[in-house]
Design an enzyme around this catalytic site. Structure first.
Site, short mmCIF file in Angstrom:
data_model
loop_
_atom_site.label_atom_id
_atom_site.label_comp_id
_atom_site.label_asym_id
_atom_site.label_seq_id
_atom_site.Cartn_x
_atom_site.Cartn_y
_atom_site.Cartn_z
N LYS A 119 0.82 -1.21 0.00
CA LYS A 119 0.00 0.00 0.00
C LYS A 119 0.85 1.26 0.00
CE LYS A 119 -4.29 -1.62 2.12
NZ LYS A 119 -5.25 -1.41 3.20
N LYS A 202 -6.18 -9.64 -7.94
CA LYS A 202 -7.35 -9.87 -7.10
C LYS A 202 -8.42 -8.82 -7.40
CE LYS A 202 -8.47 -9.61 -2.33
NZ LYS A 202 -8.15 -9.18 -1.01
N LYS A 205 -11.80 -2.88 -5.28
CA LYS A 205 -12.50 -1.65 -5.65
C LYS A 205 -11.53 -0.64 -6.26
CE LYS A 205 -11.96 0.96 -1.46
NZ LYS A 205 -10.70 1.57 -1.76
#
Ligand code: TRP
Length: 339
Positions: A119, A202, A205
């Protein structure tokens, strides 16, 4: 000591309120499993708003998304009169135990968490908050404060559950038996639903073009699934390595229709990808349409939703508060009034 009297195993999990609608991957990889775990377990499920603010959120959107997430968990089949369903920030013991657990964690140990590395790499390390770095330790506290036995999560969360086990054992060794050491509960088959446009990643969103949002209109859902990337062959076969796109559709269809992938794959013998896509779209819409209607009904009655949240928070605190009190005592803190 805080041991539980009842022999019923306790499970706990959480989901972030960071998108208006859950996508198919959240549902199949997580919430669907929560629904079945209600039977035979003492289930605790929460909307993790504290985790959501590790990255910047728009306040108005966050408020809406918390209510939407809570309503979607119910619409998916979690019964708030059976499970303890609550919002993380309503239970202050999470952050209180979170601090204690940060003080048990090595800096290097926290630095090895791959989700943080991924991230923070995406946004640049200057943009990554300290909260994003300590995120897994708050998750540790979420789990340990309820003495959970099992943690149903997707494969990407396994490392955080392993950290939870390590820290629980460390605390128990240093301060005496305090925490239940939890196990990850990962449903292999649906642990990972892949992106429809890029079946090597994967479904997420953050890649909206390849995701199916369950609150979208049926036409939008159908169009998404019909334009899924497949391969240049024509044979329907479950082979995730060679045929990731087709295998992903088979996983989705099999899960929604409660069959195993091989049975589903065999039923397309002689039929092309078009039939598989149409049936997958139909199965997803058959679930999504009533789901969206139930979400509208729940969010249309905010007073009732807030009442459910308050009841959930009270049930959660009844478990979390005694754990924190024991932890403070073990650490040598002096209780208010000396008791
Ligand atoms: N980190 C989890 C996720 O992103 C959400 C989460 C927060 C969680 N606290 C938890 C999951 C405790 C299980 C248990 O999916």
């Amino acid at each position: 000591m805080i041991t539980r009297m009842s022999g019923t195993p306790r499970v706990l999990s959480g989901i972030q309120p960071t998108a208006g609608s859950f996508q198919l991957g959240n549902y199949l990889g997580a919430v669907r499993n929560w629904v079945s775990l209600q039977e035979g377990n003492d289930a605790f499920y929460m909307v993790v708003d504290l985790h959501a603010i590790t990255v910047e959120q728009d306040p108005a959107e966050l408020r809406t998304n918390i209510a939407l997430a809570y309503a979607q968990i119910i619409a998916a089949g979690v019964d708030p009169s059976v499970s303890t369903l609550f919002v993380q920030s309503h239970v202050p013991e999470h952050t209180q135990l979170g601090w204690v657990m940060q003080c048990q964690t090595g800096f290097g140990e926290a630095s090895r968490m791959t989700q943080f590395k991924d991230k923070s790499a995406r946004g640049g390390s200057d943009h990554a908050s300290v909260g994003l770095f300590t995120y897994p330790i708050l998750q540790v506290a979420d789990i340990l404060v309820y003495q959970a036995d099992g943690v149903p999560v997707g494969e990407d969360q396994r490392q955080h559950v392993e950290l939870t086990r390590d820290l629980a054992q460390r605390f128990n060794t240093r301060y005496g038996q305090t925490f239940t050491v939890p196990k990850p509960l990962i449903v292999k088959e649906t642990a990972k639903i892949f992106d429809l446009q890029d079946p090597s990643s994967k479904m997420s969103k953050s890649l909206p073009n390849g995701a199916v949002f369950l609150l979208d209109d049926p036409q939008v859902i159908t169009k998404r699934i019909k334009s899924a990337v497949t391969d240049s062959e024509s044979e329907v076969r479950f082979d995730p390595a060679a045929k990731p796109g087709v295998s992903n559709l088979l996983t989705i269809l099999a899960t929604f229709t409660d069959r195993d992938v091989e049975t589903v794959a065999a039923s397309y013998h002689g039929l092309g990808y078009g039939a598989l896509k149409a049936d997958t779209a139909e199965a997803v819409v058959a679930f999504a349409a009533p789901y969206a209607a139930r979400v509208r009904e729940l969010t249309g009655d905010p007073a009732e939703l807030h009442r459910l949240m308050a009841t959930g928070a009270a049930k959660a605190r009844a478990v979390a508060a005694p754990t924190l009190a024991t932890v403070y005592d073990r650490l040598g803190f002096v209780a208010v009034g000396g008791e």
